[in-house]
Design a protein around this motif. Sequence first.
Motif, short mmCIF file in Angstrom:
data_model
loop_
_atom_site.label_atom_id
_atom_site.label_comp_id
_atom_site.label_asym_id
_atom_site.label_seq_id
_atom_site.Cartn_x
_atom_site.Cartn_y
_atom_site.Cartn_z
N PRO A 217 1.14 1.80 -9.58
CA PRO A 217 0.78 0.37 -9.60
C PRO A 217 -0.72 0.14 -9.62
O PRO A 217 -1.47 0.77 -8.86
N GLY A 218 -1.16 -0.77 -10.51
CA GLY A 218 -2.57 -1.12 -10.61
C GLY A 218 -3.39 -0.17 -11.44
O GLY A 218 -4.61 -0.33 -11.54
N THR A 219 -2.75 0.86 -12.03
CA THR A 219 -3.48 1.83 -12.85
C THR A 219 -2.66 2.12 -14.10
O THR A 219 -1.53 1.67 -14.25
#
Length: 673
Positions: A217-219
């Motif tokens: 998540p977030g990457t």
Amino acid sequence: MQATLNPTLLLVIALAPLVSSIIVGLFGRTIGRSASHWLTTLSVGLSFVLSLVVLNDVIHGARFNATIYDWMMVGKLHMEIGFMIDGLSALMMTVVTFVSFMVHIYTIGYMADDDGYQRFFSYISLFTFSMLMLVMSNNMLQLFFGWEAVGLVSYLLIGFWFTKPTAVFANMKAFIVNRVGDFGFILGIGLLAAYTGSLNYTEIFAKGPELALLHLPGTDWMLITVACIALFIGAMGKSAQFPLHVWLPDSMEGPTPISALIHAATMVTAGIFMVARMSPLFELSNTALSFILVIGAITALFMGFLGVIQNDIKRVIAYSTLSQLGYMTVALGASAYSVAIFHLMTHAFFKALLFLGAGSVILGMHHDQDIRHMGGLRKYMPITWITFLIGTLALTGTPFFAGFYSKDSIIEAVHASDLPGSGFAYFAVVASVFVTALYSFRLYFLVFHGKERFREAHHEHGHGHDAHGHHGGEPHESPWVVTFPLIMLAIPSAVAGYFLIQPLLYGHFFQGAIYVNAAAHPAMTDLAEHFHGALAMTLHGFTTLPLWLAIAGFATAYYAYMVNLNFPRTVQRALGPIYTLLDHNYYFDWFNEHVLSAAARLLGTGLWKGGDVGLIDGLLVNGTARVVGWSARLVRLVQTGYIYYYALAMIAGVVVFMGYFVPGKLLSGWFIR
């Protein structure tokens, strides 16, 4: 054919060393030395015999994968104790218990004069239990328990002589470096548990294809790649891979039997075993495999260089261990997991042999470990000499000896790999063959051949007494409890590779235990196509580059340490800066002790001064106390004890309330009247 294994039998294998360890640890001084070593040695011997029974059953098709004990449930997450017994774990159980059994017997002779005799046996028996729990586990929780347990007991064993400052420093160094790796390991376990909802191997592997589609998540990082690299960071600490290798040479401060136990079949190979066990996950990430390949190649080559300049007999073998662990790691990166485990097994035999042989030499030399003080020991210690030579030939990959088959298979597997970094890895493992032969035969020639230098050394170090206070004199062969394990380890070091390469690498022994995506990673398929039997492989080996590099290493060592004794000094002067770099271990220790330690001190001071003293103590604790104090002083001003003050306050309060609650117009009308 037995379809499944008896869980009671498996429990006895794991728990027998634990029970003996507890009894000897608590009551060792009461029951005495003899009872202590017999109890622990026989318990580990029992585990070895039963492991052979299990191995035989596994060869005939038996398997076991079940929960033995439910510990707790957190939501839907099961935390349990269970065993997964297949080809991989059965082989590891046998190797671990065999080497440990030999080390127990050896210790009876080696530690005979030590005050901590019973404590030592308790520790090594506990070490065996911890390793068995690790290799037999069927879930991540138990794996982590065994992982941390071998780390804890290795800390106790490296610092066994706790009155020596160097031993205390070494065990603390091992503990801290392994905590760095274990931080990555537990992050990997946490990621897998969070996204699969399970700690069980089988359930996690079944969800592998789903994990391969997810991003962190977030990457834009693939989740499976992050999890696999995090798990491998744990292996880098435990299996001493660059740059988390720095603890292992210093672990030589522990007694020699521990060097054999930690460096041969147990602690340092835990990381290799773990990656092989997790092969269904690692096969899903080429990035993780490339990372493993490159780290292993760096370790194999550059740690080997350090072995060339060491003068402590145990440190030479320690750097050899680092290099060989690099070989195993390279095999893992090339998806040749079975080859890595094969080399793990052959290495366990010949490296335990070399360490125990070094211990025998140390005993014969009255506890002098400097190889510059030895020479010509062959005629004084014939059994130690011949077994040490067998171990050296196996380590250098001499045809017909065990190391030849596993090491050449690794080189061929890397050559067949097309992953990024495989070119460098191939160069590293081939070049390491020359380096391995050079430092191995340098050690062999300086210890067992050439001029006898021990008399001069004893004279220089205080008229026949060494630094430990032992009386110097003629070297002597060790007692049978020391030489018997050497002979027993020399046998598989000589013949195990020839007889086991076919079933382990090209049979069905690891079927169901190790998974390889042959389409994406064809190394093992390529090896199988070119394998035509152990004898054909041996004969072909005489025409390949690795053998000639090994011969070149042997010839160089022979010339430098048997013919032209000034040659090493000439090379040292010519390569001054390089020698200095190697002598300081590439300045890793300096960097860790000065730069990283300074950064850690600054961070710690900042957290202490700013976080603890400033924020927690200053603002939250003391600040709250000050606010209460100020409030109390204000309240005290109106608490006079005089009734007319209270009456005035009451009237003023009534007026204020009326002014707030009574409408303004009505109030103004009252005032007009």
